[in-house]
Design a protein around this motif. Sequence first.
Motif, PDB file in Angstrom:
ATOM      1  N   ILE A 249      28.026  -9.744 -33.086  1.00 44.33           N
ATOM      2  CA  ILE A 249      27.973  -8.942 -34.317  1.00 44.33           C
ATOM      3  C   ILE A 249      29.326  -8.874 -35.025  1.00 44.33           C
ATOM      4  O   ILE A 249      29.404  -8.980 -36.250  1.00 44.33           O
ATOM      5  N   ARG A 250      30.392  -8.703 -34.257  1.00 44.12           N
ATOM      6  CA  ARG A 250      31.723  -8.531 -34.852  1.00 44.12           C
ATOM      7  C   ARG A 250      32.131  -9.681 -35.773  1.00 44.12           C
ATOM      8  O   ARG A 250      32.669  -9.434 -36.861  1.00 44.12           O
TER       9      ARG A 250
ATOM     10  N   PHE B 143      30.638  -9.208 -39.228  1.00 45.33           N
ATOM     11  CA  PHE B 143      31.325  -8.155 -39.974  1.00 45.33           C
ATOM     12  C   PHE B 143      32.698  -8.608 -40.456  1.00 45.33           C
ATOM     13  O   PHE B 143      33.127  -8.256 -41.559  1.00 45.33           O
TER      14      PHE B 143
ATOM     15  N   LEU C 108      32.095 -10.782 -43.514  1.00 46.72           N
ATOM     16  CA  LEU C 108      31.599 -10.006 -44.656  1.00 46.72           C
ATOM     17  C   LEU C 108      32.667  -9.089 -45.259  1.00 46.72           C
ATOM     18  O   LEU C 108      32.633  -8.808 -46.453  1.00 46.72           O
ATOM     19  N   THR C 109      33.580  -8.628 -44.443  1.00 46.17           N
ATOM     20  CA  THR C 109      34.605  -7.698 -44.922  1.00 46.17           C
ATOM     21  C   THR C 109      35.963  -8.364 -45.119  1.00 46.17           C
ATOM     22  O   THR C 109      36.977  -7.672 -45.238  1.00 46.17           O
TER      23      THR C 109
ATOM     24  N   ILE D 125      36.483  -1.957 -38.144  1.00 46.98           N
ATOM     25  CA  ILE D 125      35.402  -2.780 -37.591  1.00 46.98           C
ATOM     26  C   ILE D 125      35.321  -2.607 -36.074  1.00 46.98           C
ATOM     27  O   ILE D 125      34.235  -2.415 -35.515  1.00 46.98           O
TER      28      ILE D 125
ATOM     29  N   MET E 258      32.164  -1.058 -33.939  1.00 48.80           N
ATOM     30  CA  MET E 258      31.499  -1.775 -32.858  1.00 48.80           C
ATOM     31  C   MET E 258      31.480  -0.929 -31.579  1.00 48.80           C
ATOM     32  O   MET E 258      30.482  -0.871 -30.863  1.00 48.80           O
TER      33      MET E 258
END
Length: 126
Positions: free
Chosen positions: A48-49, A52, A55-56, A71, A75
């Motif tokens: 998942i990280r 992110f 995206l960021t 972030i 998490m």
Amino acid sequence: MLPRLLLIWTLNSLALIAVASFVPGIHVDGFMAAFIAAFVLGLVNTLIRPVFLVLTLPVTVLTLGLFIFVINGLMFWFAGSILKGFVVDSFWHGVMGAVLYSIFSWALSAAAAQIARKHGQYTNKL
């Protein structure tokens, strides 16, 4: 390969227990809960990280990389919200926990690698 993975997993579990003893808003209900939480944190950080982070990326660049703390805290907080036996009370506890978890995990892994090199068991880094 498997013994090395289990060693790292165990060290991360110990790091998580240490974090819980330092940060009052993080609670771990024993070693087995920490073992499972370390596994879930590893999965979250692996799967998942990175999404992110991509995206960021603009926000991360604007904040000179400091948004990565946000972030990491998210998490850590997320893992605490989906597991029984591992609780993170708030986002800020998650940020502090993620920072300390990284430090403790790194220190334990470095110590284990140093001991392994001293005894000649592993030639690769842990």
